[in-house]
Scaffold this motif. Structure first.
Motif, PDB file in Angstrom:
ATOM      1  N   GLU A  57       0.848  -1.185   0.000  1.00 23.71           N
ATOM      2  CA  GLU A  57       0.000   0.000   0.000  1.00 23.71           C
ATOM      3  C   GLU A  57       0.885   1.236   0.000  1.00 23.71           C
ATOM      4  O   GLU A  57       2.022   1.204   0.450  1.00 23.71           O
ATOM      5  CB  GLU A  57      -0.956   0.011   1.181  1.00 23.71           C
ATOM      6  CG  GLU A  57      -0.292   0.089   2.531  1.00 23.71           C
ATOM      7  CD  GLU A  57      -1.273   0.026   3.693  1.00 23.71           C
ATOM      8  OE1 GLU A  57      -2.477   0.234   3.496  1.00 23.71           O
ATOM      9  OE2 GLU A  57      -0.818  -0.223   4.821  1.00 23.71           O
ATOM     10  N   ASN A  58       0.364   2.326  -0.553  1.00 21.48           N
ATOM     11  CA  ASN A  58       1.042   3.614  -0.547  1.00 21.48           C
ATOM     12  C   ASN A  58       0.837   4.269   0.808  1.00 21.48           C
ATOM     13  O   ASN A  58      -0.273   4.273   1.330  1.00 21.48           O
ATOM     14  CB  ASN A  58       0.428   4.549  -1.600  1.00 21.48           C
ATOM     15  CG  ASN A  58       0.718   4.117  -3.007  1.00 21.48           C
ATOM     16  OD1 ASN A  58       1.854   4.165  -3.441  1.00 21.48           O
ATOM     17  ND2 ASN A  58      -0.312   3.699  -3.727  1.00 21.48           N
ATOM     18  N   ASP A  72      -3.082   6.215   4.013  1.00 25.04           N
ATOM     19  CA  ASP A  72      -2.879   4.933   3.332  1.00 25.04           C
ATOM     20  C   ASP A  72      -3.749   4.872   2.087  1.00 25.04           C
ATOM     21  O   ASP A  72      -4.921   5.251   2.134  1.00 25.04           O
ATOM     22  CB  ASP A  72      -3.295   3.766   4.232  1.00 25.04           C
ATOM     23  CG  ASP A  72      -2.599   3.761   5.582  1.00 25.04           C
ATOM     24  OD1 ASP A  72      -1.695   4.579   5.791  1.00 25.04           O
ATOM     25  OD2 ASP A  72      -2.970   2.925   6.426  1.00 25.04           O
ATOM     26  N   ALA A  73      -3.163   4.376   0.997  1.00 22.92           N
ATOM     27  CA  ALA A  73      -3.922   4.160  -0.241  1.00 22.92           C
ATOM     28  C   ALA A  73      -3.438   2.853  -0.851  1.00 22.92           C
ATOM     29  O   ALA A  73      -2.227   2.614  -0.927  1.00 22.92           O
ATOM     30  CB  ALA A  73      -3.709   5.311  -1.217  1.00 22.92           C
ATOM     31  N   LYS A  78      -5.774   2.993 -10.050  1.00 26.61           N
ATOM     32  CA  LYS A  78      -6.345   4.332  -9.881  1.00 26.61           C
ATOM     33  C   LYS A  78      -5.490   5.230  -8.982  1.00 26.61           C
ATOM     34  O   LYS A  78      -5.649   6.437  -8.980  1.00 26.61           O
ATOM     35  CB  LYS A  78      -7.783   4.261  -9.370  1.00 26.61           C
ATOM     36  CG  LYS A  78      -7.948   3.690  -7.984  1.00 26.61           C
ATOM     37  CD  LYS A  78      -9.420   3.644  -7.627  1.00 26.61           C
ATOM     38  CE  LYS A  78      -9.648   3.002  -6.283  1.00 26.61           C
ATOM     39  NZ  LYS A  78     -11.060   2.977  -5.946  1.00 26.61           N
ATOM     40  N   PHE A  79      -4.558   4.643  -8.211  1.00 28.20           N
ATOM     41  CA  PHE A  79      -3.665   5.427  -7.365  1.00 28.20           C
ATOM     42  C   PHE A  79      -2.233   5.471  -7.912  1.00 28.20           C
ATOM     43  O   PHE A  79      -1.324   5.925  -7.232  1.00 28.20           O
ATOM     44  CB  PHE A  79      -3.643   4.863  -5.935  1.00 28.20           C
ATOM     45  CG  PHE A  79      -4.959   4.968  -5.230  1.00 28.20           C
ATOM     46  CD1 PHE A  79      -5.480   6.209  -4.878  1.00 28.20           C
ATOM     47  CD2 PHE A  79      -5.691   3.832  -4.922  1.00 28.20           C
ATOM     48  CE1 PHE A  79      -6.695   6.309  -4.227  1.00 28.20           C
ATOM     49  CE2 PHE A  79      -6.914   3.920  -4.272  1.00 28.20           C
ATOM     50  CZ  PHE A  79      -7.414   5.165  -3.928  1.00 28.20           C
TER      51      PHE A  79
END
Length: 100
Positions: A57-58, A72-73, A78-79
């Motif tokens: 995760e980012n 958190d992304a 899409k990110f």
């Protein structure tokens, strides 16, 4: 709860202050925060058996006022643009609050 075929409505986030977050007033709410991007990294997600293809995760670190906030992304298409945002950029992020 009554099930219907029509959506309940559009979820709208509201701007929240750091002070409101400190008081835990928005757990589970959809909010928007503005801050300066200080850092970004990838963090492996915990899985039952770690491997080289473990999902990640980012993690964005924002400075909001005098506080640091981690956002958190998931690493999804899409990110994908998150990696190209220059450090020092002002961001507005929206999502639900989850205390860990």
């Amino acid at each position: 709860m009554v099930r219907t075929k029509e959506p309940a409505g559009r979820i709208v986030s509201r701007e929240a202050s750091i002070q409101e977050l400190q008081l835990a007033l928005h757990h589970g709410d959809m909010i928007t925060l503005k801050g300066t991007l200080l850092d970004r990294s990838l963090r492996p997600l915990r899985v039952a058996s770690p491997g080289s293809n473990a999902p990640v995760e980012n993690i964005l670190t924002l400075q909001c006022s005098n506080y640091l906030v981690s956002v958190d992304a998931p690493c999804q298409q899409k990110f994908a643009g998150l990696a190209g945002i220059p450090i020092g950029s002002t961001l507005e992020v929206s999502g639900s609050v989850c205390w860990k």
